[in-house]
Write a protein that holds these residues in place. Structure first.
Motif, mmCIF file in Angstrom:
data_model
loop_
_atom_site.group_PDB
_atom_site.id
_atom_site.type_symbol
_atom_site.label_atom_id
_atom_site.label_comp_id
_atom_site.label_asym_id
_atom_site.label_seq_id
_atom_site.Cartn_x
_atom_site.Cartn_y
_atom_site.Cartn_z
ATOM 1 N N LEU A 100 0.838 -1.203 0.000
ATOM 2 C CA LEU A 100 0.000 0.000 0.000
ATOM 3 C C LEU A 100 0.874 1.254 0.000
ATOM 4 C CD1 LEU A 100 -2.775 1.342 0.025
ATOM 5 C CD2 LEU A 100 -2.716 1.250 2.513
ATOM 6 N N ALA A 101 1.936 1.242 0.819
ATOM 7 C CA ALA A 101 2.858 2.390 0.852
ATOM 8 C C ALA A 101 3.398 2.651 -0.555
ATOM 9 C CB ALA A 101 4.009 2.117 1.823
ATOM 10 N N LEU A 124 0.652 4.187 -2.821
ATOM 11 C CA LEU A 124 0.369 5.595 -2.544
ATOM 12 C C LEU A 124 1.531 6.471 -3.026
ATOM 13 C CD1 LEU A 124 -1.331 5.532 0.970
ATOM 14 C CD2 LEU A 124 -2.309 5.105 -1.279
ATOM 15 N N GLN A 125 2.742 5.906 -2.901
ATOM 16 C CA GLN A 125 3.945 6.622 -3.307
ATOM 17 C C GLN A 125 3.918 6.952 -4.803
ATOM 18 O OE1 GLN A 125 5.753 7.646 -0.944
ATOM 19 N NE2 GLN A 125 7.177 8.725 -2.308
ATOM 20 N N ALA A 145 1.893 9.992 -5.092
ATOM 21 C CA ALA A 145 2.540 11.135 -4.417
ATOM 22 C C ALA A 145 3.676 11.689 -5.275
ATOM 23 C CB ALA A 145 3.046 10.718 -3.037
ATOM 24 N N ASN A 185 -3.082 14.076 -6.093
ATOM 25 C CA ASN A 185 -3.617 14.030 -4.738
ATOM 26 C C ASN A 185 -4.681 12.944 -4.593
ATOM 27 O OD1 ASN A 185 -3.870 14.776 -2.071
ATOM 28 N ND2 ASN A 185 -5.524 16.229 -2.502
ATOM 29 N N VAL A 208 -8.573 7.123 0.947
ATOM 30 C CA VAL A 208 -8.031 5.768 0.895
ATOM 31 C C VAL A 208 -8.888 4.938 1.844
ATOM 32 C CG1 VAL A 208 -6.052 4.281 1.388
ATOM 33 C CG2 VAL A 208 -5.677 6.611 0.548
ATOM 34 N N GLU A 209 -9.505 3.895 1.338
ATOM 35 C CA GLU A 209 -10.385 3.081 2.184
ATOM 36 C C GLU A 209 -9.980 1.620 2.032
ATOM 37 O OE1 GLU A 209 -12.286 2.444 4.780
ATOM 38 O OE2 GLU A 209 -13.846 3.868 4.193
ATOM 39 N N SER A 210 -9.930 0.885 3.134
ATOM 40 C CA SER A 210 -9.635 -0.548 3.023
ATOM 41 C C SER A 210 -10.893 -1.350 3.308
ATOM 42 C CB SER A 210 -8.535 -0.936 4.012
ATOM 43 O OG SER A 210 -8.978 -0.772 5.330
ATOM 44 N N PHE A 216 -8.212 -2.236 -1.479
ATOM 45 C CA PHE A 216 -8.201 -0.802 -1.218
ATOM 46 C C PHE A 216 -8.982 -0.039 -2.281
ATOM 47 C CE2 PHE A 216 -4.569 -2.717 0.784
ATOM 48 C CZ PHE A 216 -4.641 -2.184 2.062
ATOM 49 N N PRO A 248 -1.875 17.274 1.148
ATOM 50 C CA PRO A 248 -1.882 16.109 0.272
ATOM 51 C C PRO A 248 -0.620 15.263 0.452
ATOM 52 C CG PRO A 248 -2.169 18.157 -0.997
ATOM 53 C CD PRO A 248 -1.896 18.553 0.410
ATOM 54 N N GLY A 249 -0.764 13.977 0.294
ATOM 55 C CA GLY A 249 0.407 13.104 0.361
ATOM 56 C C GLY A 249 0.811 12.703 1.767
ATOM 57 N N LEU A 277 -0.612 10.730 4.017
ATOM 58 C CA LEU A 277 -0.731 9.301 4.332
ATOM 59 C C LEU A 277 0.393 8.512 3.653
ATOM 60 C CD1 LEU A 277 -2.181 6.972 5.740
ATOM 61 C CD2 LEU A 277 -3.596 6.724 3.692
ATOM 62 N N ALA A 278 0.678 8.844 2.386
ATOM 63 C CA ALA A 278 1.776 8.171 1.671
ATOM 64 C C ALA A 278 3.074 8.349 2.465
ATOM 65 C CB ALA A 278 1.925 8.747 0.265
ATOM 66 N N LEU A 333 3.064 6.159 5.661
ATOM 67 C CA LEU A 333 3.276 4.729 5.405
ATOM 68 C C LEU A 333 4.729 4.480 4.995
ATOM 69 C CD1 LEU A 333 0.017 3.638 3.544
ATOM 70 C CD2 LEU A 333 0.441 3.902 5.994
ATOM 71 N N GLN A 334 5.292 5.467 4.282
ATOM 72 C CA GLN A 334 6.672 5.365 3.822
ATOM 73 C C GLN A 334 7.649 5.254 5.010
ATOM 74 O OE1 GLN A 334 7.008 4.862 0.740
ATOM 75 N NE2 GLN A 334 9.235 4.683 0.828
ATOM 76 N N ALA A 368 7.598 1.715 5.985
ATOM 77 C CA ALA A 368 8.128 0.848 4.920
ATOM 78 C C ALA A 368 9.660 0.935 4.874
ATOM 79 C CB ALA A 368 7.527 1.240 3.575
ATOM 80 N N VAL A 375 -4.504 -0.749 7.549
ATOM 81 C CA VAL A 375 -4.634 0.709 7.465
ATOM 82 C C VAL A 375 -6.120 0.983 7.310
ATOM 83 C CG1 VAL A 375 -4.120 2.790 6.129
ATOM 84 C CG2 VAL A 375 -2.422 0.945 6.279
ATOM 85 N N GLU A 376 -6.684 1.744 8.208
ATOM 86 C CA GLU A 376 -8.121 2.017 8.149
ATOM 87 C C GLU A 376 -8.335 3.519 8.250
ATOM 88 O OE1 GLU A 376 -11.208 1.469 7.245
ATOM 89 O OE2 GLU A 376 -11.448 -0.367 8.413
ATOM 90 N N SER A 377 -9.237 4.041 7.420
ATOM 91 C CA SER A 377 -9.537 5.471 7.534
ATOM 92 C C SER A 377 -10.925 5.655 8.137
ATOM 93 C CB SER A 377 -9.469 6.136 6.161
ATOM 94 O OG SER A 377 -10.486 5.633 5.327
ATOM 95 N N TYR A 435 -10.037 12.921 6.960
ATOM 96 C CA TYR A 435 -9.961 11.602 7.593
ATOM 97 C C TYR A 435 -8.931 11.517 8.698
ATOM 98 C CZ TYR A 435 -12.365 10.599 3.308
ATOM 99 O OH TYR A 435 -13.260 10.636 2.289
#
Lengths: 289, 289
Positions: free
Chosen positions: A220-221, A224-225, A228, A233, A237-239, A251, B217-218, B220-221, B224-225, B228, B237-239, B249
């Protein structure tokens, strides 16, 4: 006055969560207006369905041309059945997002709150009025059913029942409003999606859903990267569980960009190299109703 | 035989979603056993609460020493009221995760499925048996209430009612089982959290929750990074909506690492530099019941 359709004219059907009086019906009416504005010579008719899953299936199997379903509320979050059903069905594309302000009313034939023993509504509406219910109706049973429209139909002039629904539903069913507004947060709105089997056209937003092969930490990271890095933008993000085993997710992401832009196309192609399944749910603009 | 506590001995109370017969009660019993194994001279008593929010509030205000609540199901996903309430309350720390297999039964005093007009259960249980209900009880009204235990209490020997609950609940209330198992997916399990006001101790897993300042923006990425890069695996990961406005969120993440490890501590410190609010929900091990 609307012209009545001539007998050989195709009537396009818009499926929505019913019965009459739901917030989704208002979103479907709003969507029908935008369709009529673009295609003034076409005719659109609303068709209520008892559940969100049945609404979406009606579009997927060709029974209806369009479908309108709630996807997210600003207070209660995702409408998970909408996400899960869109993941399961093929060929559906989001055409339009409609955002409506939500203000709930308590409807009842009772003369006083004390007499109310049971409150019916859609689970999202009940959750959005939790504090109000705990404060004013602490002893009432709270019962979740499939729609706010059905909740009003349950009243049947019995004083010990109440329903949470819109003021519009109160008028439609001629039911008395006892309290308004009763939502715990004033800034309460719901986002709806209109879907069809047509390919989506250019829009300011797009939605994707994807799963990864099992046991790939950091996926996931990495996903999203990709966005990014390209300054695309993500507005959400929903799981959701894949329903295979606990801890296995898929996701849903919403991006604030045109899916046909080159940078977005490149991002999607890179994402595809390490997802298991990738679905483009659609490209659409957002209409504030 | 358990020794009865002497009159000056403190009895520790474990709050849980009740009434008796819920799956959460089984998780609470499992947790009580682990506490007794470690502290054989201490006494623990279960206390049912009518809702998840009330269970957690009882621990936060000192009315109960521990609380056990469902947090996630492998089919239906997050129990959002648990996440939202943990975000709102302070001082609660997750002490233990308990994972239980879930197998639902249909309980009714009816002699045949045809007579059943209404099916009661917790919304998660109803959602986990959707396909079974559509297949075998397509015309029954499906009514969501606050727990599976309460659903069984509603039966009251009326043949037109049914409840979805565990076989254990059927025995406890002496209610007939008409069908079992009825969950749509065989691999159905629920993860529960046991919380208290005590600081958590070393565990194989940890959970965090955080929000970002608006319009970044960005974020969350980036968050998570951080994990990682340090090879810290995120198992979830839950929003959830912040309830401020649509599209705003907060995030819940579960990490597969000891929160006291240096690399995790560094990651958390880096995360803190760009979150608005960061809560460490706890450090815990996972017990498979």
């Amino acid at each position: 006055m609307a012209a009545s359709p001539s007998f050989h004219m195709k009537i396009y059907s818009i499926a929505h969560l019913g019965p009459s009086g739901t917030y989704t019906e208002v979103a479907a009416l709003t969507y029908a207006d935008t369709l009529r504005a673009v295609n003034p010579d076409k005719h659109y008719e609303l068709h209520p369905y008892p559940t969100i899953a049945q609404t979406l299936r009606a579009v997927a199997n060709g029974q209806a041309d369009f479908g309108v379903v709630p996807v997210e509320n600003s207070i209660e979050g995702s409408v998970t059945v909408t996400l899960d059903t869109l993941w399961q069905l093929d060929h559906l594309q989001v055409q339009q997002a409609v955002v409506l302000p939500i203000a709930h009313a308590l409807l009842s034939y009772s003369s006083t709150l004390d007499l109310i023993q049971t409150v019916y509504s859609h689970p999202q509406a009940l959750a959005q009025c939790q504090i109000w219910l705990e404060t004013y109706l602490p002893n009432a049973q709270v019962v979740a059913i499939s729609s706010t429209g059905e909740a009003v139909q349950r009243l049947k002039e019995t004083p010990d029942f109440a329903a949470i629904a819109s003021q519009r539903a109160a008028k439609l069913y001629d039911a008395p409003v006892m309290a308004y507004p009763i939502n715990d947060y004033a800034d309460n709105c719901t986002r709806f999606w209109a879907v069809s089997q047509e390919p989506s056209s250019v829009g300011s937003h797009a939605s994707l859903a994807f799963s990864f092969p099992a046991n790939r930490p950091g996926s996931l990271a990495k996903a999203l990267q990709i966005f990014a890095e390209r300054n695309i933008n993500l507005s959400r993000v929903e799981s959701r569980p894949t329903k295979r085993s606990l801890g296995d997710y898929l996701f849903f992401i919403d991006i604030e960009a045109n899916i046909f832009d080159e940078s977005v196309q490149l991002a999607v192609r890179e994402l595809e190299t390490f997802t298991e399944t990738l679905k483009i749910l659609g490209s659409y603009s957002i209409l504030n109703g």
